[in-house]
Scaffold this active site. Structure first.
Site, PDB file in Angstrom:
ATOM      1  N   ASN A   1       0.863  -1.184   0.000  1.00  0.00           N
ATOM      2  CA  ASN A   1       0.000   0.000   0.000  1.00  0.00           C
ATOM      3  C   ASN A   1       0.897   1.231   0.000  1.00  0.00           C
ATOM      4  OD1 ASN A   1      -1.835   2.034   0.488  1.00  0.00           O
ATOM      5  ND2 ASN A   1      -2.275   1.421   2.614  1.00  0.00           N
TER       6      ASN A   1
ATOM      7  N   LYS B   1       0.071   4.248  -0.232  1.00  0.00           N
ATOM      8  CA  LYS B   1      -0.602   5.414   0.366  1.00  0.00           C
ATOM      9  C   LYS B   1      -0.438   6.650  -0.533  1.00  0.00           C
ATOM     10  CE  LYS B   1       0.246   3.396   4.865  1.00  0.00           C
ATOM     11  NZ  LYS B   1      -0.012   3.511   6.285  1.00  0.00           N
TER      12      LYS B   1
ATOM     13  N   HIS C   1      -9.671   0.728   5.125  1.00  0.00           N
ATOM     14  CA  HIS C   1      -8.379   1.004   5.772  1.00  0.00           C
ATOM     15  C   HIS C   1      -8.596   1.954   6.949  1.00  0.00           C
ATOM     16  CE1 HIS C   1      -4.266   2.330   6.403  1.00  0.00           C
ATOM     17  NE2 HIS C   1      -3.886   1.260   5.735  1.00  0.00           N
TER      18      HIS C   1
ATOM     19  N   GLU D   1      -6.971   4.401   7.995  1.00  0.00           N
ATOM     20  CA  GLU D   1      -6.777   5.827   7.688  1.00  0.00           C
ATOM     21  C   GLU D   1      -8.032   6.408   7.043  1.00  0.00           C
ATOM     22  OE1 GLU D   1      -3.063   5.412   5.582  1.00  0.00           O
ATOM     23  OE2 GLU D   1      -2.083   4.866   7.460  1.00  0.00           O
TER      24      GLU D   1
ATOM     25  N   GLU E   1      -5.537  -5.354  10.740  1.00  0.00           N
ATOM     26  CA  GLU E   1      -4.582  -4.266  10.905  1.00  0.00           C
ATOM     27  C   GLU E   1      -4.868  -3.519  12.202  1.00  0.00           C
ATOM     28  OE1 GLU E   1      -2.620  -3.106   6.961  1.00  0.00           O
ATOM     29  OE2 GLU E   1      -4.314  -1.791   7.282  1.00  0.00           O
TER      30      GLU E   1
ATOM     31  N   GLY F   1       1.999   2.180  10.846  1.00  0.00           N
ATOM     32  CA  GLY F   1       2.901   3.322  10.694  1.00  0.00           C
ATOM     33  C   GLY F   1       3.594   3.729  11.985  1.00  0.00           C
TER      34      GLY F   1
ATOM     35  N   SER G   1       3.203  -2.140  10.460  1.00  0.00           N
ATOM     36  CA  SER G   1       4.652  -2.071  10.650  1.00  0.00           C
ATOM     37  C   SER G   1       5.388  -3.358  10.274  1.00  0.00           C
ATOM     38  CB  SER G   1       4.984  -1.665  12.095  1.00  0.00           C
ATOM     39  OG  SER G   1       4.484  -0.357  12.345  1.00  0.00           O
TER      40      SER G   1
HETATM   41  C1  PEP Z   1      -0.977  -0.041   5.951  1.00  0.00           C
HETATM   42  O1  PEP Z   1      -0.943   1.031   5.388  1.00  0.00           O
HETATM   43  O2  PEP Z   1      -1.909  -0.821   5.728  1.00  0.00           O
HETATM   44  C2  PEP Z   1       0.104  -0.389   6.871  1.00  0.00           C
HETATM   45  C3  PEP Z   1       0.055  -1.536   7.491  1.00  0.00           C
HETATM   46  O3  PEP Z   1       1.115   0.525   7.031  1.00  0.00           O
HETATM   47  P1  PEP Z   1       2.556   0.271   7.752  1.00  0.00           P
HETATM   48  O4  PEP Z   1       3.104  -1.011   7.174  1.00  0.00           O
HETATM   49  O5  PEP Z   1       3.366   1.456   7.376  1.00  0.00           O
HETATM   50  O6  PEP Z   1       2.299   0.149   9.208  1.00  0.00           O
END
Ligand code: PEP
Length: 251
Positions: free
Chosen positions: A10, A12, A96, A98, A167, A173, A213
């Site tokens: 992803n 982003k 997601h 976000e 998640e 992040g 992460s």
């Molecule tokens: C994500 O954007 O779904 C995500 C898991 O981000 P990160 O790996 O940066 O934590």
């Protein structure tokens, strides 16, 4: 393995067409090392065309990071599943954290989007996960159950049509990933609930990715859990060598 692993990147709100092409090319040059692992890239909308050129006819999937629940209409600034499909996408990320957090997306809205994606034959990666205070207050399973039931309410699909991504919001992040045990526990819970929603044969074969992460250093331990069917990778997917390493760990 009954569930083919999937590693999704992803990107982003990062990359412009030129840097997206470069990143995709750096990843794709390693495609012969991916083995049976499915790989999917989710650039921003404006870089889809550039990445499509690079992905070409390879097995690497292309996906959108979001979509509207209508095919077209007076919805300024929105992008539909039909548009994603016509841009070469076979997948879309929905729900997601976000989107939930910064754009007010509710379980009900996500349900409408999931319905539309399935109808348009786009495979959604349906994301869900608890926030830190929810985990600290022992509410993780309650939140997961609510998000799962509300997001998938009234929908019919099989294991080839939808992917789930667990998640935990506190891990996205932040550099703090869930431990393999925490992730596996949540995945087991989700699969049990999916069993009631879609029946054990489909639930058994549905893929549940972990996201939060993930980097090359922790991927091996996460993938050692048989409940973890791959990863949705944010930050680390912007570094080709690291992303390729994560894919290789999923083999
Ligand atoms: C994500 O954007 O779904 C995500 C898991 O981000 P990160 O790996 O940066 O934590």
């Amino acid at each position: 393995m009954i569930r083919p692993r999937l590693v999704a990147g992803n990107w982003k709100m990062h990359t412009v067409p030129e840097s997206a092409s470069k990143l995709a090319a750096e990843i794709i040059q390693h495609k012969s090392e991916f083995g049976p692992v499915e790989v999917a890239l989710f650039p921003p909308f404006t870089s889809l065309a550039a990445v499509r050129e690079i992905v070409g006819k390879s097995k690497i999937r292309l996906g959108g990071q979001n979509m509207h629940f209508e095919s077209e209409g007076a919805f300024t600034g929105e992008v539909s599943g039909t548009m994603l499909k016509a841009s070469g996408c076979s997948m879309v990320i929905l729900g997601h954290s976000e989107r939930r957090l910064y754009f007010g997306e509710t379980d009900q809205l996500i349900n409408l989007k999931l319905e539309k994606a399935l109808e348009g034959e786009l495979i959604p990666i349906f994301c869900l996960g608890e926030k830190l205070p929810e985990r600290q207050n022992g509410k993780t399973f309650e939140v997961l159950e609510r998000q799962l039931a509300a997001g998938l309410g009234g929908l019919r699909f099989d294991e080839k049509q939808l992917v789930i991504a667990y998640e935990p919001v506190w891990a996205i992040g932040t550099g703090v990933n869930a431990t393999p045990e925490q992730a596996a526990e949540a995945h087991r819970f989700l699969r049990e609930k999916l069993s009631t929603l879609v029946g054990p044969p489909v639930a058994e074969k549905l893929r549940i990715l972990y996201g939060g992460s993930v980097n090359a250093g922790v991927a091996g331990a996460l993938f050692a859990e048989e409940e973890i069917d791959g990863a949705l990778v944010g930050g680390a997917s912007l570094k080709a060598a690291e992303f390729v390493e994560i894919v290789k760990k999923a083999k």
